[in-house]
Design a protein around this motif. Structure first.
Motif, PDB file in Angstrom:
ATOM      1  N   UNK A   1       0.841  -1.201   0.000  1.00 54.16           N
ATOM      2  CA  UNK A   1       0.000   0.000   0.000  1.00 54.16           C
ATOM      3  C   UNK A   1       0.876   1.251   0.000  1.00 54.16           C
ATOM      4  N   UNK A   2       1.926   1.241   0.798  1.00 53.80           N
ATOM      5  CA  UNK A   2       2.825   2.391   0.861  1.00 53.80           C
ATOM      6  C   UNK A   2       3.523   2.599  -0.472  1.00 53.80           C
ATOM      7  N   UNK A   3       4.021   1.520  -1.072  1.00 52.65           N
ATOM      8  CA  UNK A   3       4.713   1.612  -2.362  1.00 52.65           C
ATOM      9  C   UNK A   3       3.773   2.122  -3.450  1.00 52.65           C
ATOM     10  N   UNK A   4       2.580   1.557  -3.514  1.00 48.60           N
ATOM     11  CA  UNK A   4       1.630   1.936  -4.557  1.00 48.60           C
ATOM     12  C   UNK A   4       1.049   3.326  -4.328  1.00 48.60           C
ATOM     13  N   UNK A   5       1.216   3.868  -3.136  1.00 48.01           N
ATOM     14  CA  UNK A   5       0.771   5.226  -2.834  1.00 48.01           C
ATOM     15  C   UNK A   5       1.752   6.265  -3.347  1.00 48.01           C
ATOM     16  N   UNK A   6       2.687   5.816  -4.191  1.00 51.93           N
ATOM     17  CA  UNK A   6       3.690   6.674  -4.839  1.00 51.93           C
ATOM     18  C   UNK A   6       4.739   7.170  -3.855  1.00 51.93           C
TER      19      UNK A   6
ATOM     20  N   UNK B   1      14.347   3.423   0.612  1.00 45.40           N
ATOM     21  CA  UNK B   1      14.653   3.616  -0.807  1.00 45.40           C
ATOM     22  C   UNK B   1      15.230   2.370  -1.484  1.00 45.40           C
ATOM     23  N   UNK B   2      16.134   1.602  -0.857  1.00 45.28           N
ATOM     24  CA  UNK B   2      16.619   0.386  -1.521  1.00 45.28           C
ATOM     25  C   UNK B   2      15.499  -0.621  -1.789  1.00 45.28           C
ATOM     26  N   UNK B   3      14.524  -0.697  -0.892  1.00 42.61           N
ATOM     27  CA  UNK B   3      13.388  -1.590  -1.119  1.00 42.61           C
ATOM     28  C   UNK B   3      12.573  -1.133  -2.321  1.00 42.61           C
ATOM     29  N   UNK B   4      12.332   0.171  -2.411  1.00 38.44           N
ATOM     30  CA  UNK B   4      11.571   0.713  -3.538  1.00 38.44           C
ATOM     31  C   UNK B   4      12.291   0.466  -4.856  1.00 38.44           C
ATOM     32  N   UNK B   5      13.608   0.663  -4.848  1.00 40.75           N
ATOM     33  CA  UNK B   5      14.387   0.428  -6.068  1.00 40.75           C
ATOM     34  C   UNK B   5      14.290  -1.022  -6.513  1.00 40.75           C
ATOM     35  N   UNK B   6      14.406  -1.952  -5.573  1.00 40.07           N
ATOM     36  CA  UNK B   6      14.339  -3.385  -5.901  1.00 40.07           C
ATOM     37  C   UNK B   6      12.950  -3.767  -6.396  1.00 40.07           C
ATOM     38  N   UNK B   7      11.909  -3.259  -5.745  1.00 37.44           N
ATOM     39  CA  UNK B   7      10.535  -3.546  -6.174  1.00 37.44           C
ATOM     40  C   UNK B   7      10.306  -3.025  -7.584  1.00 37.44           C
TER      41      UNK B   7
END
Length: 86
Positions: free
Chosen positions: A31-36, A45-51
């Motif tokens: 939910x946090x990631x898809x919330x932009x 940030x490393x998690x977002x980059x990998x996703x």
């Protein structure tokens, strides 16, 4: 003997709770990631980059390594040159 049964039951409840907790963590992250992720915490940030990298790989059409033809997702052989892809 009944005490042992109760111990197993408590452990099962603990395992179920741990599984539910992990699922909720995963859902929260999605939910946090898809919330932009506006103003994300720097440690995330490393998690977002990998996703993002993995999502792009999933979306990218698979190509035949022999001829470069775009393959259908379930393809076993290339429809253009017959190369076995799986």
């Amino acid at each position: 003997m009944q005490d042992n049964d109760k111990t197993v039951f408590v452990n099962d409840e603990k395992d179920d709770s741990n599984k539910k907790l992990e699922k909720i963590y995963a859902e929260l992250g999605k939910v946090y990631y898809e919330g932009k992720f506006e103003d994300p915490l720097p440690e995330l940030l490393p998690f977002f980059d990998e996703i993002t990298k993995l999502k792009n790989l999933v979306k990218a059409p698979q190509k035949c390594p022999q001829c470069g033809n775009i393959l259908k997702k379930e393809a076993v052989f290339c429809g253009k040159c017959g190369y076995k892809v799986r």
